[in-house]
Design a protein around this motif. Structure first.
Motif, mmCIF file in Angstrom:
data_model
loop_
_atom_site.group_PDB
_atom_site.id
_atom_site.type_symbol
_atom_site.label_atom_id
_atom_site.label_comp_id
_atom_site.label_asym_id
_atom_site.label_seq_id
_atom_site.Cartn_x
_atom_site.Cartn_y
_atom_site.Cartn_z
ATOM 1 N N THR A 43 0.839 -1.202 0.000
ATOM 2 C CA THR A 43 0.000 0.000 0.000
ATOM 3 C C THR A 43 0.881 1.261 0.000
ATOM 4 N N GLU A 47 1.117 4.328 -2.895
ATOM 5 C CA GLU A 47 1.068 5.778 -2.651
ATOM 6 C C GLU A 47 2.274 6.488 -3.270
ATOM 7 N N LEU A 102 -6.457 13.035 -1.001
ATOM 8 C CA LEU A 102 -6.853 13.051 0.407
ATOM 9 C C LEU A 102 -5.716 13.597 1.261
ATOM 10 N N ASP B 214 -5.757 1.775 -1.237
ATOM 11 C CA ASP B 214 -4.918 2.927 -0.913
ATOM 12 C C ASP B 214 -5.783 4.182 -0.933
ATOM 13 N N THR B 215 -5.150 5.356 -0.859
ATOM 14 C CA THR B 215 -5.945 6.586 -0.759
ATOM 15 C C THR B 215 -6.808 6.820 -1.994
ATOM 16 N N LEU B 216 -6.296 6.383 -3.168
ATOM 17 C CA LEU B 216 -7.066 6.611 -4.387
ATOM 18 C C LEU B 216 -8.330 5.743 -4.402
ATOM 19 N N GLN B 219 -10.736 7.080 -1.922
ATOM 20 C CA GLN B 219 -11.391 8.283 -2.413
ATOM 21 C C GLN B 219 -12.526 7.935 -3.381
ATOM 22 N N LEU B 222 -15.432 6.567 -1.360
ATOM 23 C CA LEU B 222 -16.140 7.637 -0.653
ATOM 24 C C LEU B 222 -17.012 8.447 -1.606
#
Ligand SMILES: Nc1ncnc2c1ncn2[C@@H]1O[C@H](COP(=O)(O)OP(=O)(O)OP(=O)(O)O)[C@@H](O)[C@H]1O
Ligand SMILES: [Mg+2]
Lengths: 134, 283
Positions: A43, A47, A102, B214-216, B219, B222
């Motif tokens: 992970t 990123e 984010l 992961d953040t993507l 996102q 969400l």
């Protein structure tokens, strides 16, 4: 500390992020990492590789399998020749993003690994090194 | 500068049948005729030889860029794309051109038997010409192949986002594989559309098959959930495996606003209590 094996992978386009994750998964497996540690590392790779593509304009991921007195680990360096990061403290603040993200990629990656190093300056590109021990 | 001579053209024109026969034999011997009808191959080779002869006649020289080679270039482009669609590899495709070299060289050797200097020069020129035709074929083959692959990827994209109706008012979307931006977009759109079409109240997004959150990805999830709520429906995320849950926490993602369940069946149970269905009665 010994470097048992090493290599490099280009990280230029979004598809390369997938390849970076797959390679990291394979290498972490070879290091004998547990599933949770492996998932965390992959992970973090996701990123950092995406930041390299999106903000750094593309770069490379160098990898090393380390051997430290019988302890195995994976070290990864993400490097690009992009614009660099003007304010490191700001970039390392949870929730701060210059794009539409984010703002958790860098800080999240830092929390997901054992060692984290950010080396960057405006106009000097960006190098992020992470290490996770098995 | 040396040029291809009229005598070379004459030799080709007056030995067409022999050339065609040897050329086809060479293609067959090298497996470059797989899946091709004999009729089609005969027609293609004959047409190409005709175009080659016209090109030579036009005096455009041996650079394929010249206007006199327009028809040949177009022929090769069409050939590449039909071969790509037939599933021929680049080697089989470009061999169409290279297989002509042997018969052509043999012909010129016999034709210029008594003039080794001219023979060497003409062989060199015709070889250069055929090589540039080969290059052109490879280039357009590559482009056609990429088009085919892109189309397949798009088809796969459609296939791999099945929205299934689990119950009256309950849709499920099992996600499998990586969620890059393009795919997330497709997934979200088809889910929202199905919610409208079926008048569903609850959508379950199952991420058991997603290897990395992961953040993507977060996102996208969400955003999808927000859109679903704006439409007056609700959403449950299921299939968050233990290692993913731990990673999400360290990453600092706040998924507290989402309704989550460990697996699809727990999610369905919850959904049913909300839409007033009863699993015990109907299954
Ligand atoms: N390689 C890089 N080159 C230049 N700037 C970078 C690089 N990596 C990160 N940054 C800057 O640091 C900011 C924070 O990065 P971070 O990954 O934490 O968040 P983000 O990418 O904006 O959002 P996300 O949470 O989706 O990752 C970015 O918005 C960008 O401005
Ligand atoms: Mg980021």
């Amino acid at each position: 500390m010994n470097v048992r094996d090493s290599g490099s992978l280009p990280v230029r386009i979004e598809q390369d992020v997938v390849l970076a994750r797959q390679l990291a998964r394979k290498l972490a497996g070879e290091c004998g990492m547990r599933l949770v540690d492996l998932t965390k590392l992959v992970t973090a790779v996701s990123e950092l590789a995406r930041n390299t593509v999106v903000y750094g304009g593309g770069g490379d991921m160098d990898w090393q399998i380390l051997d430290n007195y019988g302890r195995t680990g994976l070290r990864l360096l993400f490097r690009d020749e992009g614009p660099g990061i003007p304010d490191i403290n700001l970039a390392l603040t949870d929730g701060w993003t210059s794009g539409g993200g984010l703002g958790l990629g860098l800080t999240g990656a830092r929390r997901l690994v054992d060692e984290f190093e950010l080396d960057t300056a405006p106009g000097q590109g960006t190098r992020v090194t992470i290490t996770r021990w098995a | 500068m040396a040029a291809l001579q009229g005598s070379t053209l004459d030799a080709i024109n007056s030995n067409q049948e022999q050339l065609l026969e040897q050329w086809i034999a060479s293609l067959e011997a090298n497996g470059a005729t797989r899946n091709l009808k004999e009729q089609v191959l005969k027609q293609e080779t004959r047409e190409f030889l005709q175009l080659l002869s016209e090109g030579l006649q036009s005096g455009s020289g041996n650079s394929l860029a010249g206007a006199g080679w327009d028809a040949v270039r177009r022929f090769l482009e069409k050939l590449s794309s039909t071969r790509a669609q037939l599933g021929h590899d680049s080697h089989q495709t470009v061999y169409f051109i290279f297989a002509l070299k042997g018969p052509l060289f043999a012909l010129l050797q016999a034709h210029y038997r008594d003039d080794p200097a001219t023979l060497a020069e003409q062989l060199w020129l015709i070889s250069e010409l055929l090589d540039s035709m080969g290059m052109h074929t490879i280039r357009t083959y590559q482009a056609s192949r990429e088009t085919v692959i892109r189309r397949q990827q798009e088809e796969l994209l459609e296939l791999s986002t099945p929205v299934v109706k689990l119950w009256d008012g309950v849709l499920a979307l099992p996600l499998i594989g990586t969620l890059d931006s393009q795919r997330s977009q497709t997934v979200m759109e088809s889910l929202l559309q199905r919610i409208v079409d079926t008048g569903s109240e609850i959508a379950i997004i199952d991420i058991t098959g997603v290897p990395t959150v992961d953040t993507l990805v977060a996102q996208h999830l969400l955003k999808t959930v927000t859109a679903i709520r704006l439409m007056g429906a609700d959403c449950i995320i299921s299939g968050i495996r233990p290692q993913i849950a731990q990673t999400i926490v360290h990453l600092g993602l706040d998924l507290g606003t989402l309704t989550t369940k460990a697996n699809l069946s727990d999610a369905l149970k919850l959904a049913l209590t909300r839409v007033g269905g009863d699993l015990g009665q109907r299954v």
